[in-house]
Structure formats: C-alpha cells, structure tokens
Enzyme design. Structure first.
Site, mmCIF file in Angstrom:
data_model
loop_
_atom_site.group_PDB
_atom_site.id
_atom_site.type_symbol
_atom_site.label_atom_id
_atom_site.label_comp_id
_atom_site.label_asym_id
_atom_site.label_seq_id
_atom_site.Cartn_x
_atom_site.Cartn_y
_atom_site.Cartn_z
ATOM 1 N N HIS A 72 -9.930 5.089 -3.973
ATOM 2 C CA HIS A 72 -10.790 4.240 -2.784
ATOM 3 C C HIS A 72 -12.028 4.693 -2.565
ATOM 4 O O HIS A 72 -12.392 5.251 -1.509
ATOM 5 C CB HIS A 72 -9.657 4.101 -1.559
ATOM 6 C CG HIS A 72 -10.024 2.972 -0.631
ATOM 7 N ND1 HIS A 72 -11.071 2.153 -1.003
ATOM 8 C CD2 HIS A 72 -9.289 2.855 0.403
ATOM 9 C CE1 HIS A 72 -10.858 1.284 0.103
ATOM 10 N NE2 HIS A 72 -9.846 1.675 0.806
ATOM 11 N N ARG A 105 -18.245 1.883 7.529
ATOM 12 C CA ARG A 105 -18.144 1.159 6.307
ATOM 13 C C ARG A 105 -18.972 0.167 5.967
ATOM 14 O O ARG A 105 -19.705 -0.067 4.943
ATOM 15 C CB ARG A 105 -16.609 0.627 6.092
ATOM 16 C CG ARG A 105 -15.809 2.018 6.181
ATOM 17 C CD ARG A 105 -14.483 1.640 5.488
ATOM 18 N NE ARG A 105 -14.411 1.142 4.082
ATOM 19 C CZ ARG A 105 -13.591 0.623 3.585
ATOM 20 N NH1 ARG A 105 -12.321 0.252 4.255
ATOM 21 N NH2 ARG A 105 -13.581 0.101 2.273
ATOM 22 N N CYS A 161 -8.074 6.318 7.331
ATOM 23 C CA CYS A 161 -8.636 4.953 6.924
ATOM 24 C C CYS A 161 -8.166 3.760 7.465
ATOM 25 O O CYS A 161 -8.948 2.581 7.367
ATOM 26 C CB CYS A 161 -8.770 4.974 5.417
ATOM 27 S SG CYS A 161 -6.950 4.948 4.683
ATOM 28 N N ARG A 178 -10.052 -5.466 -5.500
ATOM 29 C CA ARG A 178 -9.079 -4.786 -5.141
ATOM 30 C C ARG A 178 -7.621 -5.038 -6.137
ATOM 31 O O ARG A 178 -7.520 -6.286 -5.923
ATOM 32 C CB ARG A 178 -8.711 -4.979 -3.821
ATOM 33 C CG ARG A 178 -7.504 -4.137 -3.091
ATOM 34 C CD ARG A 178 -7.314 -4.300 -1.611
ATOM 35 N NE ARG A 178 -8.288 -3.237 -1.092
ATOM 36 C CZ ARG A 178 -8.218 -2.788 0.141
ATOM 37 N NH1 ARG A 178 -7.152 -3.051 0.902
ATOM 38 N NH2 ARG A 178 -8.942 -1.884 0.782
ATOM 39 N N GLN A 238 -14.218 3.774 0.570
ATOM 40 C CA GLN A 238 -13.855 4.272 1.766
ATOM 41 C C GLN A 238 -14.264 5.638 2.057
ATOM 42 O O GLN A 238 -14.606 6.163 3.202
ATOM 43 C CB GLN A 238 -12.171 4.172 1.853
ATOM 44 C CG GLN A 238 -11.331 4.933 3.154
ATOM 45 C CD GLN A 238 -11.531 4.221 4.319
ATOM 46 O OE1 GLN A 238 -11.190 2.788 4.364
ATOM 47 N NE2 GLN A 238 -12.156 4.932 5.363
ATOM 48 N N ASP A 276 -3.431 9.102 6.150
ATOM 49 C CA ASP A 276 -3.411 7.859 5.648
ATOM 50 C C ASP A 276 -1.717 7.540 5.933
ATOM 51 O O ASP A 276 -0.793 8.365 6.076
ATOM 52 C CB ASP A 276 -4.028 7.865 4.222
ATOM 53 C CG ASP A 276 -3.744 6.239 3.649
ATOM 54 O OD1 ASP A 276 -3.640 5.442 4.315
ATOM 55 O OD2 ASP A 276 -3.886 6.053 2.352
HETATM 56 N N1 CP Z 1 -9.062 1.300 4.910
HETATM 57 C C1 CP Z 1 -9.034 -0.017 4.171
HETATM 58 O O1 CP Z 1 -9.415 -0.081 3.232
HETATM 59 O O2 CP Z 1 -8.528 -0.991 5.055
HETATM 60 P P1 CP Z 1 -8.269 -2.329 4.586
HETATM 61 O O3 CP Z 1 -7.242 -2.238 3.434
HETATM 62 O O4 CP Z 1 -7.998 -3.384 5.635
HETATM 63 O O5 CP Z 1 -9.372 -2.994 3.714
HETATM 64 N N1 NVA Z 2 -3.360 4.464 0.586
HETATM 65 C C1 NVA Z 2 -3.491 3.054 1.277
HETATM 66 C C2 NVA Z 2 -4.887 2.663 1.563
HETATM 67 C C3 NVA Z 2 -4.977 1.612 2.357
HETATM 68 C C4 NVA Z 2 -6.537 1.329 2.653
HETATM 69 C C5 NVA Z 2 -3.143 2.065 0.116
HETATM 70 O O1 NVA Z 2 -3.342 1.881 -1.136
HETATM 71 O O2 NVA Z 2 -2.389 0.871 0.533
#
Ligand code: CP
Ligand code: NVA
Length: 309
Positions: free
Chosen positions: A135, A293, A267, A108, A138, A227
């Site tokens: 993502h 997930r 999400c 990530r 997800q 989101d």
């Molecule tokens: N939805 C999601 O990816 O959550 P986290 O950022 O907690 O991993």
């Molecule tokens: N769009 C959000 C998703 C978090 C899971 C971000 O990138 O922070």
C-alpha cells in the site's frame, strides 16, 4: 513517465523528492479551500482513471482531490462496470483503451499480478492504490505525517508496527530501508512477516526487529503504527485470528512503555486493535494522517507525470 507500484522499487532519492514537493505545496495552499486549484495548475488538462475492485473511502477521495487541486480531472470506476472480467474483454484491450482516454491509472486490486499486467500493457503511468503485497501511497504519505509531527527526519526515530504482516507493513518495511529508520514489529509468532520480505530487508543490509512480546516492541517508540487485524478480503478464520491478537491490543497501558510523546497512527479503517481512549487521545494523529494523503498523492501524481524535475 514513472509508475508507482511498490516502494521497494522506487529510488530513495525520488521518494524524498516527492515528500519535499508535498511539503512546499501543502504550505502554499494554506489559505485555499478544498477545491481551489494550486496556482501553477501543473496537471491542467490531465485525466486520471481510478479503478477499485475493493472498497475505499480515503484513497479514492484523496486522489480525487489531489488531481483536482493540480488542475486535472478524474473518474472512479468499479471493475464490474467494465467488460473486463465477466464481459470477457481482455486486460490488454482494456489497458489500450485506458491509455487512449486517460493520462494516468490507479488500481486497487486483490491480485498483484493484475497490477503488473496492467503495467505491461498501459502506455500511461499506473499507481498501486493497494494490492495484497503493498500500500505504497499510504505509507509514503505516512512518512510525511511523521516528519511533520515530529519535526525531524524519520531516520532519527524509532517506529513500531503492532499488527498483522500485511500490505501496509510490507510498504512500511520497504520505507524503513528507503528512509533508514529503525523498525520494530510486534505480532504473534504465527503472523510474522514472510521470509521473502525479511530476506529482502536483509539483502538491503537492514535489520528489522520482530518481537512476539508486545511491550518489548513498543519500548521507546516515537511512533506506533497499527492496522486492522483482518484485512479486506482476508480469507482467514476471523474469530481465531482476533483471538491470537488479543494481547496485542493498543491501550493506554501499552502506550506507557513507549516514549512519553509517542504518536499513534493508523491508516484506517480501524477494528478492535486499538482501544477508544488511545484512538481519541492527543497522541493519536489519525485525522491529520488521512488528510495528508491528499498532499502527498499530489506529488506522487507529479512524479508519475514527469513533472517533479
Ligand atoms: N487507508 C486507506 O487506504 O483507506 P481506504 O481503504 O478507505 O482507501
Ligand atoms: N491492510 C488493510 C488496509 C486497508 C486500507 C487491507 O488491506 O484491508
């Protein structure tokens, strides 16, 4: 060995294969508790390294459980615990070491090219655990959740996204091409998807419906996705952006424009884009969405490890 970086680059039939496997596996472990292993233990002896350069609750825990249930093991690292970066160790050497010790890598990061560079230098599969442009784990899991709830193929449904044009939306848009569903997007004009994203959809003969009027966007929707307006490390003026999205808040009145049995998904984590009555209502399936997930990521891992047939 297969990577899992952007949904748009993965063949539709492979994505469907992952969902079919996830459905079978989820059903089979109905009576098993969290850390009991799937009987076939297909990833016995396999080791996964996860590295998070940004916070995560769901992704890291769901992958932890996913690999465990498949019989393997994992460790989660923060990038500042490595020599990569401040310590001066190169990405190439880091990738070599990761490939020596582990069988798979999840990253990530705030940099898409970092995912690409790791891909270039790793000899093990890499999974994108969220990057600025997508993502994918997800959203593939969300496809599973929608079909589980609605009990029909997602291609027969109208899906609406209310929110910023961010990584999750990019993946949802790619999914709308791969799974052939109608996608409506509701957002202020200033926050519409980038041209290259819409151009890609167009190149796939896909029409995406973008509305600046939130009611029009949710009209007849079977599912509404949302989101946070402000993503992790979003460098914008937060106050102004939240103000720009004021009319796009998901509340009971807005939900009444959608289908009667419309499902709300998010999400997580959430911000102020949805009000509490909708978030806690029967239409909201966010906890199931988060749980799924684990199931879908197990099949993503099997896909990457070449175990899906
Ligand atoms: N939805 C999601 O990816 O959550 P986290 O950022 O907690 O991993
Ligand atoms: N769009 C959000 C998703 C978090 C899971 C971000 O990138 O922070």
């Amino acid at each position: 060995m297969k990577h899992f970086i952007h949904l748009k680059d993965i063949p539709a039939k492979d994505l469907r294969k992952i969902l079919i496997d996830a459905k079978k596996r989820k059903k089979k472990r109905f009576k098993l508790s969290t850390l009991q292993l799937d009987k076939d233990m297909p990833l016995k002896g396999k080791f996964l390294i996860q590295m998070f350069e940004k916070p995560s609750l769901r992704t890291r825990l769901s992958f932890y459980l996913a690999i465990k249930q498949l019989g393997g093991g994992t460790i989660t690292l923060r990038s500042n615990e490595l020599h990569l970066g401040e310590g001066g160790e190169s990405l190439e050497d880091t990738a070599k070491i990761l490939s020596t010790y582990a069988d798979g890598f999840i990253l990530r990061t705030d940099k898409d090219d970092k995912v690409d560079n790791f891909k270039k230098h790793l000899s093990i599969p890499i999974i994108n655990g969220l990057s600025p442009s997508s993502h994918p784990t997800q959203v593939l899991s969300d496809m599973f959740t929608v079909e589980e709830i609605k009990k029909k193929p997602i291609s027969k449904l109208i899906i609406t996204w209310i929110g910023d044009s961010n990584n999750v939306l990019n993946s949802l848009l790619a999914a709308s091409v791969k799974f052939s569903f109608k996608l409506n997007i509701g957002c202020p004009k200033k926050y519409q998807p980038k041209k290259h994203v819409l151009n890609w959809a167009q190149s796939q003969n896909k029409k995406i419906y973008v509305f600046n009027n939130v009611k029009k966007a949710v009209m007849n929707a079977d599912v509404i996705f949302s989101d946070k307006v402000i993503s992790l490390n979003d460098k914008v003026n937060k106050k102004n952006k939240l103000k720009d999205f004021k009319k796009f808040k998901i509340n009971k009145n807005l939900m009444s424009y959608a289908k009667k049995d419309c499902t709300f998904l998010h999400c997580l984590p959430r911000g102020s884009e949805v009000d509490d009555t909708v978030f806690r209502s029967k239409s909201s399936k966010v906890w199931l969405q988060a749980l799924n997930r684990v199931h879908v990521q197990k099949s993503i891992l099997l896909y990457c490890f070449g175990k899906l047939g």
